[in-house]
Design an enzyme around this catalytic site. Sequence first.
Site, PDB file in Angstrom:
ATOM      1  N   LYS A 152      13.667  35.757 -15.187  1.00  0.00           N
ATOM      2  CA  LYS A 152      12.823  34.617 -15.568  1.00  0.00           C
ATOM      3  C   LYS A 152      11.430  34.817 -14.984  1.00  0.00           C
ATOM      4  CE  LYS A 152      12.822  30.582 -13.087  1.00  0.00           C
ATOM      5  NZ  LYS A 152      13.493  29.454 -12.407  1.00  0.00           N
TER       6      LYS A 152
ATOM      7  N   ASP B 103       0.818  -1.224   0.000  1.00  0.00           N
ATOM      8  CA  ASP B 103       0.000   0.000   0.000  1.00  0.00           C
ATOM      9  C   ASP B 103       0.848   1.270   0.000  1.00  0.00           C
ATOM     10  OD1 ASP B 103       1.069  -0.036   2.512  1.00  0.00           O
ATOM     11  OD2 ASP B 103      -0.823   0.064   3.590  1.00  0.00           O
ATOM     12  N   GLY B 104       2.174   1.111  -0.066  1.00  0.00           N
ATOM     13  CA  GLY B 104       3.044   2.283  -0.158  1.00  0.00           C
ATOM     14  C   GLY B 104       3.677   2.685   1.169  1.00  0.00           C
TER      15      GLY B 104
END
Length: 291
Positions: free
Chosen positions: A191, A37-38
């Site tokens: 930028k 399940d991680g």
Amino acid sequence: MLSVTVIGGKASEDLAKKLSKRLKADFISSDLRIFPDGESKITINANPKKGKIIIVNSTYPPVDSNLMQTLSLIAKARQFSSDVISVIPYLGYARQDREFLPGEIVTLSVIAKLLKASGASKVIVVDIHSQMGLKHFDIPIKNVSAVQELVNHFKKLKLKDPLVVSPDLGGATRAEEFAKLYGTDFIALKKQRDRKTGKVEIMTLNLDGVKGRDLVLVDDMISTGGSIVKATEFLRKQKCGKVYVACTHALLIDSAENKIRKAGISGIISTNTIPGNTSVVDVSGIIAKAI
Ligand code: R5P
């Protein structure tokens, strides 16, 4: 004598070993299992002695898993000592240090609270994205600069009339420091990043003094490579010489390295805060000094 133990998390095992050698400290490795399940299941392979315990683990992708593993290691170390230093060479979430758009969460301040609550008595990071990030911590935090180490590397590459370039105004101080140590001058481009899409554009129009010179683009990190690619495309239009990149943290997400090389970069040099192809500069020495 006070015992010193270094515990290496899986994200920074090699750097942790190097640091323990420099400090003549005991080294303890960790084991990691990722459940289906991680969830991370992390185990330390020996008990540390009482004394100073140093946890070394970066929080590059998978960021949240590496963060959870770092917090777990700190909590485990706290069972043995109240002197727990958390070395996080690359600190994920450091770019979320302020509310750019209404409703955003300053997640770095949440990370600072989690590190303290887990039991860290001090935090050491390398080249945090901005000094502002340090203000979210109410335990001691030290930001170590890798600029001198990166410069030492560039001094060995014989570049032609080198000029240091920051791809954005936010990085001007870092580029200035790099240029000073390198013994040359610097410029900073303007930028603009779309806060919703993440797309970047170079707003600087024309530049004098770039033609024919080799350039070193200096940044704290490369993630998608967007900033470096846009800056390189612009600089090559100004008929510069070769373009190199010096950065502390090379995340190089997906095909970023390819995109950067295709844009015409002659070399990417980064540190081992994130292990990878380009991480040729070792930061264990500067971390050891900070400890
Ligand atoms: C931004 O201000 C940072 O210093 C880096 O320039 C930026 O995070 C790099 O991200 P990317 O590689 O996705 O452009």
